[in-house]
Design an enzyme around this catalytic site. Structure first.
Site, PDB file in Angstrom:
ATOM      1  N   CYS A 151      -6.986   8.361  -4.456  1.00 57.63           N
ATOM      2  CA  CYS A 151      -5.756   8.712  -3.728  1.00 57.63           C
ATOM      3  C   CYS A 151      -5.216  10.079  -4.115  1.00 57.63           C
ATOM      4  O   CYS A 151      -4.487  10.689  -3.335  1.00 57.63           O
ATOM      5  CB  CYS A 151      -4.649   7.704  -4.021  1.00 57.63           C
TER       6      CYS A 151
HETATM    7  O1  KQY Z   1      -2.813   6.650  -1.420  1.00 57.70           O
HETATM    8  C1  KQY Z   1      -1.968   6.119  -2.082  1.00 57.70           C
HETATM    9  N1  KQY Z   1      -2.250   5.074  -2.772  1.00 57.70           N
HETATM   10  C2  KQY Z   1      -0.620   6.681  -2.046  1.00 57.70           C
HETATM   11  C3  KQY Z   1       0.421   5.820  -2.581  1.00 57.70           C
HETATM   12  C4  KQY Z   1       1.752   6.464  -2.488  1.00 57.70           C
HETATM   13  C5  KQY Z   1       2.675   5.840  -3.407  1.00 57.70           C
HETATM   14  C6  KQY Z   1       4.006   6.480  -3.429  1.00 57.70           C
HETATM   15  N2  KQY Z   1       4.814   5.822  -4.388  1.00 57.70           N
END
Ligand code: KQY
Length: 364
Positions: free
Chosen positions: A356
């Site tokens: 991510c």
């Molecule tokens: O891709 C992801 N797991 C993004 C998560 C965003 C979290 C913001 N608190």
């Protein structure tokens, strides 16, 4: 630079698989105190460890705010890591960065519309205007032409491709009314095809339990190679992931890829259950425009949230009994690559993991 007005696939471009050769990896620097505990200091350490691990294989560029520029330069000092000033609302490069496409000679960028994982209907923070500009700024820095999908919302973490015409995603995310409520499943498939050059979309019903992105596929299931997928897995019927995993398995076992080939599924154990401690939650600033952190809420920890780099695999660990079996499975699945394990708990506390927070820029 103005976006192109044509469509990538019609122009002869496709999204390569993550295992294809890469130029570099893009990241952002975490600092917002209402998502990262203790003013983001532990997260900065964790992100720096990921950047250094990647730098052992290929160059990394880290975008950082003006306020954090000197600090990031100091903590990321490494000849393979470039630090550039780049505004953002948080640090999820997979989701706010460009998706690169290639025609074999030239690279172009897709700049999806970003709405912070749901906009005003369950999104994770506001505003998100700086995040939405990141892909365009990355494309400009790299002098890469850009397509902008104005009005079509998508995050990079919600898709995985095999580079041979097949795309994996979840209904929980891409059909969520907080992304593109005006579009049907068929219309979404058509937009994915027009942008990424994919002729087959495999829809898993849901992602991992409590994934705050509405079930991003990159935390749950990915391609290991053509016709091979890895799926987060539990055999425990009491685990809220049990039905999700079994539903996904039955879709995968009943699917063929874009070339009509059956898929082999590798089951990756799910760590935990992992929870933030009261102390960890207490370190996060309270804010009206982002979500609170609670120790009761199970975190969506997953080893599937790993990154492929040239010759390597960068995977998270969680101080969990499943860490070692997970590493062994990864080594077995990627015998030609060096597997590097980096602590993932701190990134998980912010809502995601290594995949991510990274975005690959492939070779043309
Ligand atoms: O891709 C992801 N797991 C993004 C998560 C965003 C979290 C913001 N608190």
């Amino acid at each position: 630079m103005k976006p192109l007005t044509t469509l990538p696939a019609r122009d002869g471009f496709r999204m390569p698989a993550e295992w294809e050769p890469q130029q570099q990896i893009w990241m952002l620097w975490p600092e917002r105190p209402d998502n990262w505990r203790n003013g983001g200091k532990p997260a900065q350490q964790a992100f720096a460890a990921v950047a250094r691990a990647i730098a052992g294989f290929e160059p990394v560029t880290v975008g950082v705010s003006q306020a954090q520029y000197e600090n990031a330069c100091y903590r990321l000092a490494d000849p393979a890591i470039r630090v550039v000033e780049l505004s953002s609302n948080d640090a999820w490069m997979r989701d706010v960065g460009p998706t690169f496409v290639t025609n074999g000679r030239e690279l172009r960028a897709i700049d999806w519309t970003f709405n912070a994982w749901g906009g005003l209907d369950g999104g994770l923070y506001q505003p998100w205007d700086l995040d939405d500009q990141v892909a365009g700024k990355v494309a400009a820095m790299e002098r890469v032409s850009r397509y902008r999908t104005e009005g079509f919302v998508l995050e990079g973490g919600s898709i995985h491709v095999d580079g041979e015409g097949t795309l994996l995603t979840t209904e929980e995310c891409l059909l969520n009314p907080n992304r593109n409520p005006h579009l049907s499943r068929e219309q979404i498939e058509q937009i994915l095809d027009q942008n990424l050059g994919v002729s087959k979309v495999i829809w898993l019903p849901e992602g991992l339990y409590n994934d705050e992105t509405d079930g991003h596929v990159d935390n749950f299931c990915c391609f290991v190679g053509p016709t091979e997928v890895m799926l987060a897995w539990t055999d425990d019927p009491a685990d809220p992931n049990y039905d999700r995993c079994h539903a996904a398995l039955s879709v995968l076992e009943g699917s063929t890829d874009a070339k009509g080939r059956a898929l082999t599924v590798h089951k990756m154990p799910i760590p935990g259950p992992i929870h933030a401690t009261p102390d960890e939650c207490d370190g996060v600033d309270s804010s009206l425009t982002s979500q609170p952190r609670e120790p009761e809420v199970r975190l969506a920890g997953s080893y599937v949230n790993y990154l492929l780099v040239n010759g390597g695999v960068i995977m998270p660990s969680f101080d969990d009994p499943a860490d070692e079996p997970a590493r062994q499975l990864m080594e077995q699945l990627y015998p030609q690559r060096r597997v590097v394990v980096v602590p993932g708990r701190e990134i998980l506390l912010g809502g995601g993991n290594i995949h991510c927070i990274t975005q690959q820029q492939p070779m043309p």
